[in-house]
Motif scaffolding. Structure first.
Motif, PDB file in Angstrom:
ATOM      1  N   ALA A  64      -4.446  -2.588   7.414  1.00  0.00           N
ATOM      2  CA  ALA A  64      -3.383  -2.603   8.426  1.00  0.00           C
ATOM      3  C   ALA A  64      -2.448  -1.427   8.218  1.00  0.00           C
ATOM      4  N   ALA A  65      -2.106  -1.165   6.964  1.00  0.00           N
ATOM      5  CA  ALA A  65      -1.185  -0.074   6.677  1.00  0.00           C
ATOM      6  C   ALA A  65      -1.792   1.263   7.087  1.00  0.00           C
ATOM      7  N   MET A  66      -3.064   1.444   6.770  1.00  0.00           N
ATOM      8  CA  MET A  66      -3.710   2.694   7.146  1.00  0.00           C
ATOM      9  C   MET A  66      -3.815   2.809   8.667  1.00  0.00           C
ATOM     10  N   ALA A  67      -4.086   1.694   9.337  1.00  0.00           N
ATOM     11  CA  ALA A  67      -4.158   1.727  10.801  1.00  0.00           C
ATOM     12  C   ALA A  67      -2.809   2.118  11.390  1.00  0.00           C
ATOM     13  N   LEU A  68      -1.738   1.601  10.790  1.00  0.00           N
ATOM     14  CA  LEU A  68      -0.405   1.976  11.256  1.00  0.00           C
ATOM     15  C   LEU A  68      -0.183   3.476  11.085  1.00  0.00           C
ATOM     16  N   LEU A  69      -0.515   3.973   9.923  1.00  0.00           N
ATOM     17  CA  LEU A  69      -0.273   5.395   9.642  1.00  0.00           C
ATOM     18  C   LEU A  69      -1.061   6.291  10.589  1.00  0.00           C
ATOM     19  N   VAL A  70      -2.355   6.026  10.742  1.00  0.00           N
ATOM     20  CA  VAL A  70      -3.148   6.917  11.593  1.00  0.00           C
ATOM     21  C   VAL A  70      -2.715   6.788  13.054  1.00  0.00           C
ATOM     22  N   THR A  71      -2.264   5.614  13.437  1.00  0.00           N
ATOM     23  CA  THR A  71      -1.764   5.443  14.806  1.00  0.00           C
ATOM     24  C   THR A  71      -0.555   6.338  15.039  1.00  0.00           C
ATOM     25  N   HIS A  72       0.345   6.313  14.081  1.00  0.00           N
ATOM     26  CA  HIS A  72       1.560   7.114  14.221  1.00  0.00           C
ATOM     27  C   HIS A  72       1.242   8.610  14.216  1.00  0.00           C
ATOM     28  N   ILE A  73       0.341   9.006  13.340  1.00  0.00           N
ATOM     29  CA  ILE A  73      -0.016  10.437  13.242  1.00  0.00           C
ATOM     30  C   ILE A  73      -0.663  10.899  14.550  1.00  0.00           C
TER      31      ILE A  73
ATOM     32  N   ASN B  11      -2.850  -1.948  16.955  1.00  0.00           N
ATOM     33  CA  ASN B  11      -3.834  -1.329  16.056  1.00  0.00           C
ATOM     34  C   ASN B  11      -3.803  -1.911  14.648  1.00  0.00           C
ATOM     35  N   ALA B  12      -2.602  -1.931  14.034  1.00  0.00           N
ATOM     36  CA  ALA B  12      -2.537  -2.470  12.679  1.00  0.00           C
ATOM     37  C   ALA B  12      -2.781  -3.978  12.714  1.00  0.00           C
ATOM     38  N   GLY B  13      -2.425  -4.613  13.813  1.00  0.00           N
ATOM     39  CA  GLY B  13      -2.708  -6.032  13.958  1.00  0.00           C
ATOM     40  C   GLY B  13      -4.193  -6.316  14.032  1.00  0.00           C
ATOM     41  N   SER B  14      -4.947  -5.364  14.524  1.00  0.00           N
ATOM     42  CA  SER B  14      -6.386  -5.590  14.630  1.00  0.00           C
ATOM     43  C   SER B  14      -7.077  -5.660  13.275  1.00  0.00           C
ATOM     44  N   ALA B  15      -6.349  -5.362  12.222  1.00  0.00           N
ATOM     45  CA  ALA B  15      -6.883  -5.612  10.875  1.00  0.00           C
ATOM     46  C   ALA B  15      -6.892  -7.110  10.588  1.00  0.00           C
TER      47      ALA B  15
ATOM     48  N   THR C 299      -6.958   4.342  19.164  1.00  0.00           N
ATOM     49  CA  THR C 299      -7.166   2.897  19.186  1.00  0.00           C
ATOM     50  C   THR C 299      -8.550   2.466  18.671  1.00  0.00           C
ATOM     51  N   PRO C 300      -9.629   3.036  19.163  1.00  0.00           N
ATOM     52  CA  PRO C 300     -10.927   2.608  18.634  1.00  0.00           C
ATOM     53  C   PRO C 300     -11.137   3.036  17.188  1.00  0.00           C
ATOM     54  N   ALA C 301     -10.422   4.077  16.770  1.00  0.00           N
ATOM     55  CA  ALA C 301     -10.662   4.688  15.465  1.00  0.00           C
ATOM     56  C   ALA C 301      -9.738   4.182  14.374  1.00  0.00           C
ATOM     57  N   ALA C 302      -8.742   3.383  14.745  1.00  0.00           N
ATOM     58  CA  ALA C 302      -7.625   3.149  13.835  1.00  0.00           C
ATOM     59  C   ALA C 302      -8.010   2.553  12.485  1.00  0.00           C
ATOM     60  N   GLY C 303      -9.103   1.822  12.407  1.00  0.00           N
ATOM     61  CA  GLY C 303      -9.492   1.241  11.123  1.00  0.00           C
ATOM     62  C   GLY C 303     -10.623   1.996  10.451  1.00  0.00           C
ATOM     63  N   PHE C 304     -10.926   3.178  10.987  1.00  0.00           N
ATOM     64  CA  PHE C 304     -12.114   3.876  10.475  1.00  0.00           C
ATOM     65  C   PHE C 304     -11.864   5.300  10.002  1.00  0.00           C
ATOM     66  N   VAL C 305     -10.711   5.889  10.347  1.00  0.00           N
ATOM     67  CA  VAL C 305     -10.547   7.318  10.054  1.00  0.00           C
ATOM     68  C   VAL C 305      -9.398   7.581   9.090  1.00  0.00           C
ATOM     69  N   THR C 306      -9.419   8.752   8.487  1.00  0.00           N
ATOM     70  CA  THR C 306      -8.361   9.180   7.571  1.00  0.00           C
ATOM     71  C   THR C 306      -7.191   9.755   8.363  1.00  0.00           C
TER      72      THR C 306
ATOM     73  N   PRO D  52       0.829  -1.206   0.000  1.00  0.00           N
ATOM     74  CA  PRO D  52       0.000   0.000   0.000  1.00  0.00           C
ATOM     75  C   PRO D  52       0.863   1.256   0.000  1.00  0.00           C
ATOM     76  N   GLU D  53       0.417   2.293  -0.692  1.00  0.00           N
ATOM     77  CA  GLU D  53       1.200   3.526  -0.701  1.00  0.00           C
ATOM     78  C   GLU D  53       1.251   4.136   0.702  1.00  0.00           C
ATOM     79  N   VAL D  54       0.208   3.986   1.491  1.00  0.00           N
ATOM     80  CA  VAL D  54       0.273   4.521   2.865  1.00  0.00           C
ATOM     81  C   VAL D  54       1.385   3.847   3.657  1.00  0.00           C
ATOM     82  N   LEU D  55       1.695   2.628   3.312  1.00  0.00           N
ATOM     83  CA  LEU D  55       2.779   1.940   3.998  1.00  0.00           C
ATOM     84  C   LEU D  55       4.126   2.470   3.524  1.00  0.00           C
ATOM     85  N   PHE D  56       4.241   2.665   2.206  1.00  0.00           N
ATOM     86  CA  PHE D  56       5.481   3.220   1.671  1.00  0.00           C
ATOM     87  C   PHE D  56       5.772   4.582   2.291  1.00  0.00           C
ATOM     88  N   LEU D  57       4.746   5.414   2.402  1.00  0.00           N
ATOM     89  CA  LEU D  57       5.000   6.759   2.941  1.00  0.00           C
ATOM     90  C   LEU D  57       5.256   6.708   4.449  1.00  0.00           C
ATOM     91  N   SER D  58       4.688   5.708   5.127  1.00  0.00           N
ATOM     92  CA  SER D  58       4.974   5.560   6.562  1.00  0.00           C
ATOM     93  C   SER D  58       6.416   5.128   6.772  1.00  0.00           C
TER      94      SER D  58
END
Ligand SMILES: Nc1ncnc2c1ncn2[C@@H]1O[C@H](COP(=O)(O)OP(=O)(O)O)[C@@H](O)[C@H]1O
Ligand SMILES: Nc1ncnc2c1ncn2[C@@H]1O[C@H](COP(=O)(O)OP(=O)(O)O)[C@@H](O)[C@H]1O
Ligand SMILES: Nc1ncnc2c1ncn2[C@@H]1O[C@H](COP(=O)(O)OP(=O)(O)O)[C@@H](O)[C@H]1O
Lengths: 112, 440, 440, 440, 112, 112
Positions: C264-273, C253-257, C310-317, B133-139
């Motif tokens: 998972a990648a998006m969950a990782l990114l939003v967690t970090h942000i 968080n990303a594991g919860s995918a 944590t609750p939001a990690a798979g749902f938000v931008t 995923p690109e979100v992973l690449f940018l992370s």
């Protein structure tokens, strides 16, 4: 009363404590100190920066005793702490003008 | 890293050769997709690895670097130096999300990207970069942007204001890190020249090392430098930090393959070999010249080896790595132990001595040892002397831009807000003076 | 997490919508299997990631949380607080194996699972949960059951008996954690209501925070609270702990995918942000109101942000995460710095102030920022105001059950065995009094 | 581990049965390739996991073991003991690359491999071991060769010369580790006998434990043993170390499946259960017999459980693991607390008491609890009493060879260069005496 | 002038400092020490090895005061530090022959 | 004999040691202490809880010297340790009634 203060090598502490206990000393106070003297320290080098370790770890013992016991205490400490290598340390004796046991308020000889 | 850049920048002419090595790894990794390179699909194995690689590189900065540096300062400054790595991680991550990624990897021109992906706009959950995923690449890239300014803090430890450090780091990422990363990885002119930098020897380590050197000179020496005892207060922290850097570096280097295949595995192996070899050579040299093998020495050697193998990790054989490591250990020993004292600057924790020197050695030796069988590129030993020249060209461009820009940023900041704490604060220690806290 | 629950609970009516978001990620991750959702096969990439995610969440408790808390107590209590995290890990893991998993994820009813999988009976090496082995799913879940009671220990640090702490933790997991986890993830009534809790904002953090608050009140203040110096003895430990929590949270968080794909990648990114943003906002607020940016502050902010996302990690931008993080940093600052002192309870290490408050903020904001494009669910900003109501409903149910049950457990235990050490032991320090050991 | 060995050693007769368990896992993991076992292709999920597993096992040695041991010594020796783990990692890695891998896994004979792969020659980027790159397999194995001698250092802590320690470690790896690893995993005679050792209970832990015992006896007691205070100086380090060992052990045991599938997942689960159970049983036994549950106790129990499950991790059920763990906790308590004092040797940090005893217990119990459903092998409980005999045979062969060889190596080294520091250096502390550094 | 040296329980330090401040003492110096006396220490056990903790953590306070204040200072310390449990500690008084404030060079009474 | 005890700022230790060495002092003992005086400490804040740091880090130097050297030693310490900022510390002098070198048993003047 006298306060006997001794600067000794750290690993001799247990020997000294036991020797003092053996002659009836019931209390003493110990601090970690650093000593500078004839015994020279090592050099520590960190990425080329040298730090002369001028101060060596020593232990300071303070024992308050009745004046007539002072010489025996000094003697005991010297015997127990001696390694005959440089840096064995010193013993100093001071006059104590008053002593109190906090718990009971007993003073002087009774306080020790 | 290169294979992805290829996809992102497919309009650029020379990319197919530049990315050759990484692409070979990609082929090995995902044979099923090889025929259909035009429409890559997500590979869960590659994605799994890159998620972890991202976590590993984060772990390099916090707690890895924070510990490595934290153990080397005096006790009164340990929280402050750790806070710098932590704060840089937080502030730079936000910056990366807002404009950093876009300016680095947005198409742009040969010198800088553009704002097309500011706030990561338009990057959906299904957008791919290669097979991930690109979100992973940018992370993953974000963690590189984080560690680079954090490395610099070692050079000005114990005397820079926390406020100035924060602003410096943000401006420096914008003005130095992002352009250089674009030049080398984002389709910029160094990429087009064929400069090889697998995982950031130039972009991360030379950049940070040179910026550190400039900062050490601009800020001046620590109060009492050369007379007071500035021995590291607790090297157990530094040993743990070095170890976590090492483990995390597998994410840094093997992660730069961007796939979980032979290239990543080889990058891991050569990384480990070079780190080990450099630790061995630093230790032996120090034992011979200083009489004792120090603990700070062996861990510094390992870090020096990790730095030096970074640009080469996808291009050299294990034997190449062994030699690079052995040379890097000696070179970094020379840089941190001799050069610094000779020239008299106070690079407190040897950001330049280890990362600068190690990066330089690695960048040049990549041009020497690049082996076609590993990464598709040839180096001096396989008859391509030109690669060494190209490597030097990349180094010079980076050093010049970084040095000049860093100098100007610091001077301007100093005029505006002052960059150094007062002598009283320096004596008191930054933990208490800057953060109101101490180790009890 | 939800996609798996779906498979486990396929008899439940509303699940296909509840699990929509995660399922989208699953599709992206394993396209080859998409047609044949009825007979999922093992995906090695997903499995690889989930093995690591499990390791990462374990690392959050030991050593992450042990260090984070350990650095904040007085020196005489550091081994005791670290031992609590470690012991909870060991004892609760055994409990989980014996009945925990079965009672949480065994079919059961809307309130609790059953004993069908006690001692993990019948779960073979080839049994799958989605695309990963069921033994892996239950191991991953085990690490969640471990960290939740460990978080509570921060509230009653420095004064609870080790024996009482152990029994409390085991009973609390049975009576509070397991039911709530069943309600939200195991096919219970909150799941059916559509409560969104991607990785445990409610199940883990609100639960632990509220239990901590109750425990702090029931146990009473530490001896000398408000007069004696109770400053953290060594924040370097806490910085390392916070960093390892952060790294490990990627597993959380990303594991919860439950898959290695875009979700998972998006969950990782939003967690970090969110972590970064919350650290930034706590730091700035503290700098403004207290004059100095503290190290404890920046790491607390980061943890607060991690909790809130944590609750939001798979749902938000990412932009949603940025805002959630910024708000969480301020809210947790308020909770730990102002609210606690205002109300006068002694939540020693701010289990409620950070995990409770952060969890509440996150649970509600998930209902605000949920974006269809990410997790298939809409929130207030996309016109679905009802989601906020649903989220509040989930929070209230959890808070009420947790508070009442925790109170009763502690009161009963206190009657039976006493839950607090003697004043002499508290003065002496728990390391020596409870474990017969000290830091020398 | 075994499935790969099979591929490497396909000429050996009994391998198909020996490797049965692991192969079953492999089938589960990569069904698509099952028909075509003769021509395996790279699996990116397996590769992703094995990269991480390699990093995890490295993390066990540095910083895991370095911390675990570092916290237990006196303050004056902490850098020295940490440096030993670090240095062994560096020096042994280089040795492994040069000849170690080849001598272990090169075809050779029943007792030792050969030099066909010295300097890793001929192992290209596309060479496979099963479904992962061979460079990855050898890197993973390298981390095992590193940790084994590092474990031994606990036995002779605080009194061995750094120079002698380095040479001893290198020679010992060549003369003891490599042959035994070849016997058990590389197609040697113990493999042919059907000895089960999934992840190194015999090769790593019994080997290290016995070598430690011999070294402790040959070197003699620490100066002041029994009279001076030798209490661990900082158990916070040891708690962190034990935690990182635990996390890393997932790489050790689940990684030994060499694939990311059901077998790896089950290995992870049983590893976690055994560690937890052993920590619980040590704690309870100590609480009963000593009056207090110590922190050193609970972490030692966990490590003991991890050791004991190591040979069994791919062969037993969770319930089997629970029992193995409970027994191992008690046995290691007995070994470290009773046996050592009874027999009077000074195994400083209980390398034998924990790793030796735990390894013995685990090796034998593997023969008891091996369950066909997990790893394709049956043990005593499933009617195959012979497996226990086979296990004992493997243990005896290892113990005898290890004890004799270790004794000779140490005696010869002592004659050549002296292996123990002078009494003055021992009093001064190894940090200063051997490395010229101290903790300030 | 007198130097009053007191060995007290660590958690009593703040009470003592405040009590002394209340009677006008403007300066004092504190060290961490270890005490051996009638109060017995715990036993630490590490994997079966027992270490008798003969030394207990104490705090040493040193206050230099004009001679006429010494008794009041001793009294104040005793009151503030007393828990009436064994191990409360001792107070000793010494003569000081000279005192100087480094910053100003003021001596004796003015230096305190 | 006299024992000169000085409480100084920690970063002045090296200067003082060198100054003393320059006038022929061959040994001294150093401890880390905390001082309370006119110089006020910082406030540490942890999540809103304020801790007044009433005690500041100081270093205590103890040097035993022959009585006739005591004044010079005091002078030397004061000069080397002075920053003229508040908190520079104090020097106190005590009588020593006896001194012994442990290694040799030498006493008094010879013991130093
Ligand atoms: N004049 C002194 N005043 C106070 N302490 C001293 C003095 N001389 C030595 N010491 C203490 O005694 C220790 C041992 O002294 P040193 O000269 O090294 O050896 P030795 O006592 O064997 O002659 C020193 O490290 C120091 O702590
Ligand atoms: N003779 C002594 N000289 C110096 N310090 C002493 C002496 N006796 C006791 N102490 C100090 O006083 C502390 C308390 O003494 P202890 O005998 O335990 O109790 P108490 O003072 O209540 O009788 C000891 O820990 C030690 O630090
Ligand atoms: N009466 C006293 N007895 C013992 N130590 C003292 C006394 N007064 C001051 N000190 C020590 O001297 C240090 C400096 O004293 P302070 O009053 O802060 O500054 P100054 O010496 O410049 O007046 C204190 O921190 C304390 O350690």
């Amino acid at each position: 009363m006298k306060l006997v203060m001794a600067i000794i090598k750290p690993f001799k502490l247990e020997d000294v404590r036991e020797a003092l206990a053996a002659i009836g000393v019931q209390g003493l106070t110990v601090s970690e100190v650093k000593g500078f003297g004839r015994q020279k320290g090592q050099t520590e080098i960190y990425r080329g920066a040298e730090y002369q370790v001028s101060f060596l770890p020593k232990v300071k013992i303070e024992v308050a005793v009745k004046s007539d016991l002072a010489d025996q205490v000094v003697e005991t400490i010297c015997t127990a702490a001696r390694t005959e290598k440089i840096g064995d340390g010193k013993v100093f004796v001071f006059d104590v003008t008053k002593a109190v046991r906090i718990r009971t308020g007993e003073t002087d000889g009774d306080a020790l | 890293m290169m294979s992805i850049s290829k996809r992102l920048m497919s309009s650029l002419p020379r990319l197919s050769t530049v990315a050759g090595g990484a692409a070979a790894g990609l082929l090995a990794a995902v044979p099923a997709f090889a025929e259909d390179a035009a429409a890559p699909t997500l590979n869960s194995g590659d994605t799994a690895w890159m998620i972890v690689a991202t976590a590993f590189v984060l772990m390099m900065t916090i707690p890895g670097l924070a510990l490595f540096y934290g153990g080397m300062v005096r006790k009164k400054n340990v929280l402050a130096i750790m806070a710098q790595s932590f704060a840089i991680c937080c502030f730079v991550s936000v910056l990366w999300m807002i404009v950093g990624y876009s300016l680095t990897f947005g198409t742009g021109n040969a010198f800088i990207g553009d704002f097309s992906k500011a706030f990561l706009s338009g990057i959906g959950i299904n957008a791919l970069s290669g097979t991930i995923p690109e979100v992973l690449f940018l992370s993953f890239q974000m963690t590189f942007a984080v560690i680079t300014p954090a490395l610099i803090t070692g050079a000005f430890a114990d005397r820079m204001k926390f406020s100035a450090m924060l602003i410096f780091s943000l401006v420096w990422v914008l003005v130095v890190y992002i352009p250089v990363a674009h030049w080398v990885w984002g389709g910029g002119f160094l990429m087009n020249e064929g400069v090889l930098d697998f995982a950031g020897g130039t972009v991360v380590h030379i950049n940070a090392g040179v910026a550190g050197l400039v900062a050490a000179i601009v800020l001046g020496k620590r109060k009492g430098y050369g007379t007071e005892n500035m021995a590291p207060h607790n090297l157990t922290l530094s040993v743990v930090g070095a170890a976590l850097l090492w483990v995390g570096w597998f994410g840094f280097n093997a992660g730069s393959a961007l796939t979980a295949g032979g290239l990543a595995a080889m990058a891991l192996l050569v990384t480990h070999i070079a780190a080990s070899a450099a630790a061995v050579s630093w230790t032996l040299v120090e034992w011979i010249f200083r009489g004792k093998p120090s603990v700070l020495g062996i861990i510094s050697g390992a870090v020096g080896g990790l730095v030096a193998i970074t640009p080469a990790a996808g291009f050299v054989t294990p034997t190449g790595a062994l030699i690079i490591g052995l040379l890097a250990g000696v070179a970094c020993f020379w840089g941190a132990v001799w050069l610094k004292h000779k020239l008299g600057y106070d690079d407190s924790l040897d950001a330049f001595g280890v990362h600068g020197i190690g990066g330089l050695v690695g960048a040049v030796l990549t041009g020497v040892f690049a082996a076609e069988a590993i990464g598709g590129k040839t180096g001096l030993l396989e008859g391509n002397a030109g690669q060494v020249v190209t490597q030097v060209y990349g180094v010079v461009a980076t050093v010049v831009w970084c040095a000049v820009a860093t100098f100007i940023i610091l001077k301007v900041l100093d005029m505006i807000m002052g960059i150094r704490v007062s002598p009283e604060q320096e004596t008191e220690g930054l933990d208490l003076a800057e953060h109101g806290e101490t180790i009890h």
